[in-house]
Write a protein that holds these residues in place. Structure first.
Motif, short mmCIF file in Angstrom:
data_model
loop_
_atom_site.label_atom_id
_atom_site.label_comp_id
_atom_site.label_asym_id
_atom_site.label_seq_id
_atom_site.Cartn_x
_atom_site.Cartn_y
_atom_site.Cartn_z
N SER A 223 0.82 -1.22 0.00
CA SER A 223 0.00 0.00 0.00
C SER A 223 0.86 1.27 0.00
O SER A 223 0.32 2.38 -0.04
CB SER A 223 -0.93 0.02 1.22
OG SER A 223 -0.18 0.24 2.41
N LEU A 224 2.19 1.12 0.05
CA LEU A 224 3.05 2.30 0.13
C LEU A 224 2.93 3.20 -1.09
O LEU A 224 3.13 4.41 -0.99
CB LEU A 224 4.50 1.87 0.31
CG LEU A 224 4.87 1.24 1.66
CD1 LEU A 224 6.34 0.84 1.67
CD2 LEU A 224 4.55 2.18 2.81
N ALA A 225 2.61 2.62 -2.24
CA ALA A 225 2.49 3.42 -3.46
C ALA A 225 1.42 4.50 -3.29
O ALA A 225 1.49 5.56 -3.91
CB ALA A 225 2.15 2.52 -4.64
N MET A 226 0.42 4.23 -2.46
CA MET A 226 -0.62 5.23 -2.19
C MET A 226 -0.36 5.97 -0.89
O MET A 226 -0.63 7.18 -0.78
CB MET A 226 -1.99 4.54 -2.13
CG MET A 226 -2.47 3.96 -3.45
SD MET A 226 -4.15 3.30 -3.35
CE MET A 226 -3.90 1.91 -2.23
N ALA A 227 0.17 5.27 0.12
CA ALA A 227 0.34 5.87 1.44
C ALA A 227 1.39 6.98 1.45
O ALA A 227 1.21 8.02 2.09
CB ALA A 227 0.71 4.80 2.46
N LEU A 228 2.48 6.79 0.71
CA LEU A 228 3.55 7.80 0.72
C LEU A 228 3.13 9.11 0.04
O LEU A 228 3.35 10.19 0.61
CB LEU A 228 4.82 7.23 0.09
CG LEU A 228 5.50 6.11 0.89
CD1 LEU A 228 6.71 5.57 0.15
CD2 LEU A 228 5.91 6.60 2.28
N VAL B 92 9.93 -11.80 4.64
CA VAL B 92 9.24 -11.70 3.35
C VAL B 92 10.05 -10.83 2.39
O VAL B 92 10.14 -9.61 2.54
CB VAL B 92 7.81 -11.13 3.52
CG1 VAL B 92 7.12 -11.06 2.18
CG2 VAL B 92 7.02 -12.00 4.50
N GLU B 93 10.61 -11.47 1.37
CA GLU B 93 11.48 -10.75 0.43
C GLU B 93 10.71 -9.70 -0.36
O GLU B 93 11.20 -8.59 -0.59
CB GLU B 93 12.12 -11.74 -0.54
CG GLU B 93 13.05 -11.08 -1.55
CD GLU B 93 13.75 -12.08 -2.44
OE1 GLU B 93 14.46 -11.64 -3.35
OE2 GLU B 93 13.58 -13.29 -2.22
N GLY B 94 9.48 -10.02 -0.77
CA GLY B 94 8.69 -9.09 -1.57
C GLY B 94 8.41 -7.80 -0.82
O GLY B 94 8.48 -6.71 -1.40
N ASP B 95 8.11 -7.90 0.48
CA ASP B 95 7.86 -6.71 1.29
C ASP B 95 9.11 -5.83 1.34
O ASP B 95 9.05 -4.62 1.14
CB ASP B 95 7.47 -7.11 2.71
CG ASP B 95 6.00 -7.45 2.84
OD1 ASP B 95 5.38 -7.76 1.81
OD2 ASP B 95 5.48 -7.43 3.97
N ALA B 96 10.24 -6.44 1.64
CA ALA B 96 11.48 -5.68 1.76
C ALA B 96 11.83 -4.99 0.45
O ALA B 96 12.27 -3.84 0.44
CB ALA B 96 12.62 -6.60 2.21
N ALA B 97 11.62 -5.68 -0.66
CA ALA B 97 11.94 -5.11 -1.96
C ALA B 97 11.04 -3.91 -2.26
O ALA B 97 11.52 -2.88 -2.78
CB ALA B 97 11.79 -6.16 -3.05
N GLN B 98 9.74 -4.02 -1.96
CA GLN B 98 8.82 -2.91 -2.21
C GLN B 98 9.18 -1.70 -1.36
O GLN B 98 9.12 -0.55 -1.83
CB GLN B 98 7.38 -3.34 -1.90
CG GLN B 98 6.81 -4.33 -2.89
CD GLN B 98 5.34 -4.62 -2.62
OE1 GLN B 98 4.47 -3.79 -2.86
NE2 GLN B 98 5.08 -5.80 -2.09
N ILE B 99 9.54 -1.94 -0.11
CA ILE B 99 9.88 -0.84 0.79
C ILE B 99 11.18 -0.18 0.35
O ILE B 99 11.28 1.05 0.28
CB ILE B 99 9.97 -1.34 2.24
CG1 ILE B 99 8.58 -1.81 2.72
CG2 ILE B 99 10.50 -0.24 3.16
CD1 ILE B 99 8.62 -2.59 4.03
N ALA B 100 12.19 -0.99 0.05
CA ALA B 100 13.49 -0.44 -0.37
C ALA B 100 13.36 0.39 -1.63
O ALA B 100 14.04 1.42 -1.78
CB ALA B 100 14.48 -1.58 -0.58
N ALA B 101 12.48 -0.02 -2.53
CA ALA B 101 12.32 0.70 -3.80
C ALA B 101 11.74 2.10 -3.59
O ALA B 101 11.91 2.97 -4.45
CB ALA B 101 11.41 -0.10 -4.73
#
Length: 215
Positions: free
Chosen positions: A65-70, A89-98
């Motif tokens: 949801s970061l794409a909307m929350a930020l 969870v690798e997918g979570d970390a990747a989304q956040i780092a991006a």
């Protein structure tokens, strides 16, 4: 607005403790801070619910949801978002780092913990996210300088070719005492050793986020 991610795919590294303290110190310094709790365990959320103060602000939301929350936080006038992630969870970390401007990767100084951060380091490098490892839950120093275990950990981390924060955080009872009722050590014991270390870590991190020279 800047976004600081606290990332580690290993549990027990101290992500939530760092997120909470960076947020409290930044808020006290005059920034409007929002913590986004992306961990289903909701440790940061539980801390916030036990807190008397209404700041720093906090919302609980999944990483996707970061794409909307930020953008929403930016539009609302937030100065700093701190994202507390969940382990494994690798997918979570990747989304956040991006989406982060800078990431702190906490690690205990034991060899098993140091070996376990490789996956997280790879994720931030792939995302081209500026990042640094911060040694956390270290033995308190005896005399001048860091404990020998902490110094040895720095040597091990040199193999990852990633920056290591010059400030390490020691194990101290003040953390347990402060977090019980929704405080940070800087509110419980402003002049204590734990508070001094956290303040130094924040000032170093702040300089990284806003690319300012440290005095």
């Amino acid at each position: 607005m800047k976004t600081l991610a606290i990332l580690s795919r290993k549990g027990g590294a101290g992500k939530t403790t760092l997120a909470i303290h960076m947020a409290v110190i930044a808020q006290a310094a005059g920034r409007r801070v929002l913590i986004i709790d992306c961990d289903p365990q909701k440790s940061a959320t539980k801390w916030f619910e036990s807190r008397d103060a209404g700041t720093p602000e906090l919302i609980s939301a999944p990483a996707d949801s970061l794409a909307m929350a930020l953008p929403a936080a930016r539009a609302d006038g937030v100065d700093l978002v701190i994202v507390d992630s969940r382990p494994s969870v690798e997918g979570d970390a990747a989304q956040i780092a991006a989406r982060a401007d800078f990431a702190l990767i906490p690690s205990r100084p034991s060899i098993l913990d140091l070996q376990a951060i490789g996956d997280t380091v790879s994720i931030v490098k792939l995302a081209k996210c500026s990042a640094a490892v911060v040694l956390n839950a270290c033995p308190p120093a005896r005399g001048v300088g860091e404990a020998s275990v902490t110094q040895d950990a720095r040597s091990v981390l040199s193999g990852y070719q990633i920056e290591v924060a010059p400030v390490s955080i020691a194990v101290r009872v003040a953390f347990c005492n402060a977090l019980i009722d929704g405080r940070a050590v800087n509110e419980l014991e402003p002049n204590g050793k734990a508070a001094v270390e956290m303040l130094k870590l924040w000032k170093w991190t702040e300089a990284k986020l806003w690319q300012r020279r440290q005095s």
